[in-house]
Design a protein around this motif. Structure first.
Motif, PDB file in Angstrom:
ATOM      1  N   ALA A  22       0.897  -1.243   0.340  1.00 40.77           N
ATOM      2  CA  ALA A  22      -0.208  -0.110   0.214  1.00 40.77           C
ATOM      3  C   ALA A  22       0.874   1.441   0.153  1.00 40.77           C
ATOM      4  N   GLY A  23       2.116   1.065   0.280  1.00 41.43           N
ATOM      5  CA  GLY A  23       3.003   2.491   0.536  1.00 41.43           C
ATOM      6  C   GLY A  23       2.952   3.109   1.663  1.00 41.43           C
ATOM      7  N   LEU A  24       4.309   3.689   1.996  1.00 46.18           N
ATOM      8  CA  LEU A  24       4.389   4.236   3.362  1.00 46.18           C
ATOM      9  C   LEU A  24       3.385   5.236   3.939  1.00 46.18           C
ATOM     10  N   ILE A  25       2.950   5.859   3.105  1.00 49.08           N
ATOM     11  CA  ILE A  25       1.787   7.048   3.532  1.00 49.08           C
ATOM     12  C   ILE A  25       0.234   6.122   3.931  1.00 49.08           C
ATOM     13  N   LYS A  26      -0.073   5.532   2.657  1.00 50.69           N
ATOM     14  CA  LYS A  26      -1.441   4.846   3.086  1.00 50.69           C
ATOM     15  C   LYS A  26      -1.305   3.466   3.885  1.00 50.69           C
ATOM     16  N   GLY A  27      -0.154   3.026   3.647  1.00 54.52           N
ATOM     17  CA  GLY A  27      -0.067   1.590   4.502  1.00 54.52           C
ATOM     18  C   GLY A  27       0.080   1.702   6.084  1.00 54.52           C
ATOM     19  N   SER A  28       0.875   2.791   6.365  1.00 56.14           N
ATOM     20  CA  SER A  28       1.192   2.741   7.690  1.00 56.14           C
ATOM     21  C   SER A  28      -0.054   3.542   8.340  1.00 56.14           C
ATOM     22  N   LYS A  29      -1.037   3.933   7.861  1.00 60.05           N
ATOM     23  CA  LYS A  29      -2.331   4.829   8.608  1.00 60.05           C
ATOM     24  C   LYS A  29      -1.635   5.795   9.480  1.00 60.05           C
ATOM     25  N   GLY A  30      -0.705   6.559   9.056  1.00 59.15           N
ATOM     26  CA  GLY A  30      -0.085   7.709   9.889  1.00 59.15           C
ATOM     27  C   GLY A  30       1.191   7.271  10.934  1.00 59.15           C
ATOM     28  N   LEU A  31       1.337   5.989  11.074  1.00 62.37           N
ATOM     29  CA  LEU A  31       2.464   5.680  11.845  1.00 62.37           C
ATOM     30  C   LEU A  31       3.923   6.183  11.276  1.00 62.37           C
ATOM     31  N   PHE A  32       3.825   6.147  10.066  1.00 57.29           N
ATOM     32  CA  PHE A  32       5.259   6.539   9.596  1.00 57.29           C
ATOM     33  C   PHE A  32       5.323   8.083   9.819  1.00 57.29           C
ATOM     34  N   PHE A  33       4.589   9.032   9.778  1.00 54.05           N
ATOM     35  CA  PHE A  33       4.811  10.399  10.154  1.00 54.05           C
ATOM     36  C   PHE A  33       4.943  10.657  11.656  1.00 54.05           C
ATOM     37  N   PHE A  34       4.111  10.049  12.172  1.00 56.53           N
ATOM     38  CA  PHE A  34       4.187   9.884  13.760  1.00 56.53           C
ATOM     39  C   PHE A  34       5.552   9.447  14.405  1.00 56.53           C
ATOM     40  N   GLY A  35       6.129   8.292  13.513  1.00 58.76           N
ATOM     41  CA  GLY A  35       7.325   8.050  13.936  1.00 58.76           C
ATOM     42  C   GLY A  35       8.414   8.949  13.668  1.00 58.76           C
ATOM     43  N   ILE A  81       7.031   0.947   8.242  1.00 57.25           N
ATOM     44  CA  ILE A  81       7.671   0.582   6.847  1.00 57.25           C
ATOM     45  C   ILE A  81       7.250  -0.861   6.551  1.00 57.25           C
ATOM     46  N   ASN A  82       7.286  -1.709   7.471  1.00 61.28           N
ATOM     47  CA  ASN A  82       6.856  -3.015   7.477  1.00 61.28           C
ATOM     48  C   ASN A  82       5.354  -3.078   6.985  1.00 61.28           C
ATOM     49  N   MET A  83       4.394  -2.130   7.385  1.00 61.48           N
ATOM     50  CA  MET A  83       2.922  -2.124   7.166  1.00 61.48           C
ATOM     51  C   MET A  83       2.922  -1.492   5.721  1.00 61.48           C
ATOM     52  N   GLY A  84       3.691  -0.502   5.100  1.00 59.97           N
ATOM     53  CA  GLY A  84       3.890   0.200   3.949  1.00 59.97           C
ATOM     54  C   GLY A  84       4.262  -0.748   2.840  1.00 59.97           C
ATOM     55  N   LYS A  85       5.117  -1.793   3.314  1.00 58.00           N
ATOM     56  CA  LYS A  85       5.980  -2.555   2.248  1.00 58.00           C
ATOM     57  C   LYS A  85       5.233  -3.921   2.266  1.00 58.00           C
TER      58      LYS A  85
END
Length: 179
Positions: A22-35, A81-85
């Motif tokens: 799904a990609g880092l933005i959509k797939g992580s549901k905001g966790l990437f930016f919070f991280g 990253i795992n969620m997005g990839k």
């Protein structure tokens, strides 16, 4: 759905649904930016400790505190990253239903006979973001016990469509009653 990136492959003895990352933005549901924010704060805190006025005079618990919070921040980024990839493949071949998920931390496979499955549906993963449940595609046993839960990074309409597709092609039910 219109923006669904899943690919359905028909085979002589079944079918497969390939769900790309799904990609880092959509797939992580905001966790990437919070991280990123968390680790940005930790950079500032660490630099302040190292180059501040009384560097080196902090007690040991302060350093342990910093190490714990760096570990949390790095863990959040790795999880995002795992969620997005992650890539998932759902397949029905003959009388076997399989789920294969490949991500940053390896591959997980689940295989079930169709007669072991009671239902395929969209259901709550048990996690919440902003007090809203994170939904996933669930495969339930005949007793109502969850056998597999995948694709929590996908949109709800995609999950509904994939559950419908699997039920439609296999004759499985949407829900199963627990005793």
């Amino acid at each position: 759905p219109v923006d669904c990136s899943a690919i359905v492959r028909e085979m002589e003895n079944g079918f497969a649904v390939i769900v790309p990352p799904a990609g880092l933005i959509k797939g992580s549901k905001g966790l990437f930016f919070f991280g990123l924010l968390w680790n940005g704060f930790m950079v500032l805190l660490t630099l302040g400790m190292l180059f501040g006025g009384k560097s080196g005079n902090e007690p040991l618990p302060v350093y342990l505190f910093v190490v714990v919070f760096w570990t949390i921040g790095i863990g959040m980024l790795l999880g995002a990253i795992n969620m997005g990839k992650r890539q998932t493949m759902l397949a029905v071949i003959g009388n076997t239903f399989g789920v294969k998920t490949t991500g940053l931390f390896g591959t997980k496979e689940i295989k079930l006979r169709l007669d072991e499955i009671g239902a395929v549906r969209r259901g709550s993963s048990g996690m919440e973001i902003n007090n809203r449940p994170v939904m996933e595609l669930q495969v339930l046993g005949k007793d109502g016990e969850k056998k597999a839960g995948v694709l929590s990074e996908r949109k709800e309409d995609e999950l509904l469509w994939m559950a419908w597709l699997i039920r439609n092609k296999t004759g499985l039910k949407q829900s199963v009653q627990s005793n």
